[in-house]
Design an enzyme around this catalytic site. Structure first.
Site, PDB file in Angstrom:
ATOM      1  CB  ALA A 170      -5.179  18.065  32.567  1.00 15.15           C
ATOM      2  CB  SER A 229     -10.023  24.671  24.650  1.00 17.84           C
ATOM      3  OG  SER A 229     -11.403  24.579  25.499  1.00 17.84           O
ATOM      4  CG  LEU A 230     -12.680  27.324  27.676  1.00 21.55           C
ATOM      5  CD1 LEU A 230     -13.870  27.331  28.268  1.00 21.55           C
ATOM      6  CD2 LEU A 230     -12.257  28.430  26.519  1.00 21.55           C
ATOM      7  CD  GLN A 271      -1.814  26.032  32.105  1.00 20.01           C
ATOM      8  OE1 GLN A 271      -1.596  25.815  30.931  1.00 20.01           O
ATOM      9  NE2 GLN A 271      -0.790  26.566  32.984  1.00 20.01           N
ATOM     10  CB  VAL A 272      -6.412  21.120  35.984  1.00 18.28           C
ATOM     11  CG1 VAL A 272      -6.735  20.397  37.201  1.00 18.28           C
ATOM     12  CG2 VAL A 272      -7.798  21.497  35.216  1.00 18.28           C
ATOM     13  CE  LYS A 328     -11.974  24.838  34.737  1.00 16.19           C
ATOM     14  NZ  LYS A 328     -13.308  24.400  33.948  1.00 16.19           N
ATOM     15  CG  ASP A 355     -17.952  18.335  27.157  1.00 19.23           C
ATOM     16  OD1 ASP A 355     -18.148  17.740  26.061  1.00 19.23           O
ATOM     17  OD2 ASP A 355     -16.714  18.693  27.362  1.00 19.23           O
TER      18      ASP A 355
END
Length: 397
Positions: free
Chosen positions: A229, A232-233, A235-236, A251, A384
């Site tokens: 995945a 915006s900041l 990726q994993v 991450k 969030d």
């Protein structure tokens, strides 16, 4: 209720009432007795209402159907990653940036780097010019409404290309029916989920540098070659800890995110100060003070860029929620976490917004209890709470 194992929680006392309203509205749209039945042309859709005497139905026009989809968060992207052909633009620069938001230090930093400022302004102007030109042409032809969906897609591509700051703005707009139409909301909701990834070789180099490793295999017995995945900041990646054999989510922050976000904040704040100085914009500033909004937003954005804060909050959240049944909070691993790398327990599950399981409404009710516990009892809450961040595990948690 389970969110992404890499999602941040934060203490945000002045926004308590706003969050409570948001949570209750989310519950209403998930548990509402209003259902859409049928597909295709609007005339074939029925609005089914559950009342005291059973179910009744009536027709639903396209606008109402779009609003229902938007409010239920059904615009989430289902692909592994979004728009692989779009490159996220950043500004590379050297020098020590402040790690906490300080507008005066940022101003001093970027005033000494006019080249980087000019480059970013050029990026924004050239990337956004296509959208502005298309909207102007639609307005001249009187086709703004007809081209709405197409332009919303162009806006989404533009925001992704401009990077994290603009993606966050798009995410905020995607839940504002008072600002955008339902069609535009559904389109921008794709920003809440997955965006283009960056090169894995660079990601693994960042991982080794942050954790002081000679090779990734020193800490992880296995790790996916490509991200599972991308947001915006960062990726994993899915990995296995060599020491314990536990499956974890790793991450890794994007390169030059802090620099680009800081520059965007500096430019936006400078624009706000310019508006304050214009007598003609006095009424606009009274209604929307850009400087004050940036200062409020920026301090939290900087916290989100520090994965150590996320790790600490995650562990506190896990302890706070331990007494609630069927609530899963991923375990965090401080030993493997730095400012730009975060390692947490891997949680299997399907997004609550996509699940067709029979107990989804029960989990939504549990979610209300969970959020009210966070808001009214512990004081630390997940910041969030869009539907894509809630998972239903295979065990029904």
């Amino acid at each position: 209720v389970s969110g992404s194992s890499t999602r941040q929680t934060m203490w945000w006392p002045r926004r308590g009432r706003r969050l409570a309203v948001g949570v209750l509205w989310w519950v209403v749209r998930r548990t509402s007795p209003l259902r859409v039945v049928g597909s295709g042309a609007p005339s074939r859709r029925r609005l089914v209402v559950r009342g005291a005497e059973g179910w009744s139905s009536g027709t639903m026009d396209e606008s109402t159907a779009q609003m229902m989809r938007a409010l239920r968060g059904q615009g989430m992207n289902q692909d592994e990653r979004q728009m692989e052909g779009v490159k996220m633009q950043v500004v590379e620069m050297e020098g020590e940036l402040p790690l906490r938001y300080d507008p005066e230090r940022l101003a001093s930093y970027f005033e000494a780097r006019p080249g980087a400022v000019a480059k970013r302004i050029a990026q924004i102007a050239t990337t956004g010019s296509g959208l502005v030109g298309a909207l102007a042409w639609d307005a001249v032809r009187g086709q703004l409404q007809d081209a709405e969906v197409r332009r919303a897609e162009t806006l989404r591509r533009t925001l992704i290309s401009l990077g994290p700051f603009f993606i966050k703005l798009g995410q905020a707009l995607s839940i504002r029916p008072d600002v955008l139409s339902p069609a535009a909301m559904v389109e921008l909701q794709q920003l809440c989920d997955k965006v283009p990834s960056f090169d894995s070789e660079l990601a693994f180099a960042t991982l080794c540098d942050e954790l002081g490793l000679g090779a990734v295999s020193e800490a992880f017995s296995s790790i996916t070659d490509e991200p599972v995945a991308a947001a915006s900041l960062g990726q994993v990646y899915k990995a296995t800890l060599r020491e314990t054999g536990e499956v974890v989510a790793v991450k890794i922050q994007r390169p030059f995110v802090l620099e680009t976000v800081s520059l965007d904040l500096y430019l936006t704040r400078a624009f706000g100060e310019l508006l304050r100085a214009l007598p003609a914009a006095k009424e606009l500033v009274r209604r929307v003070d850009v400087v004050a909004l940036v200062d409020e937003f920026a301090s939290r954005f900087y916290d989100e860029l520090d994965y150590q804060v996320e790790c600490e909050n995650g562990e506190r959240m896990r302890a706070d929620m331990r007494s609630l049944p069927r609530v899963v909070i991923p375990k965090n691993y401080p030993r493997y976490t730095t400012r730009r790398v975060h390692v947490a327990e891997w949680v299997e599950g399907e997004k609550l917004s996509q699940s067709n399981a029979g107990d989804v409404l029960d989990l939504v009710n549990l979610g209300v209890v969970t959020y009210l516990t966070q808001l009214l009892d512990t004081g630390l809450f997940h910041a969030d709470p869009h539907p894509g961040n809630m998972l239903r595990t295979p065990d029904g948690d």
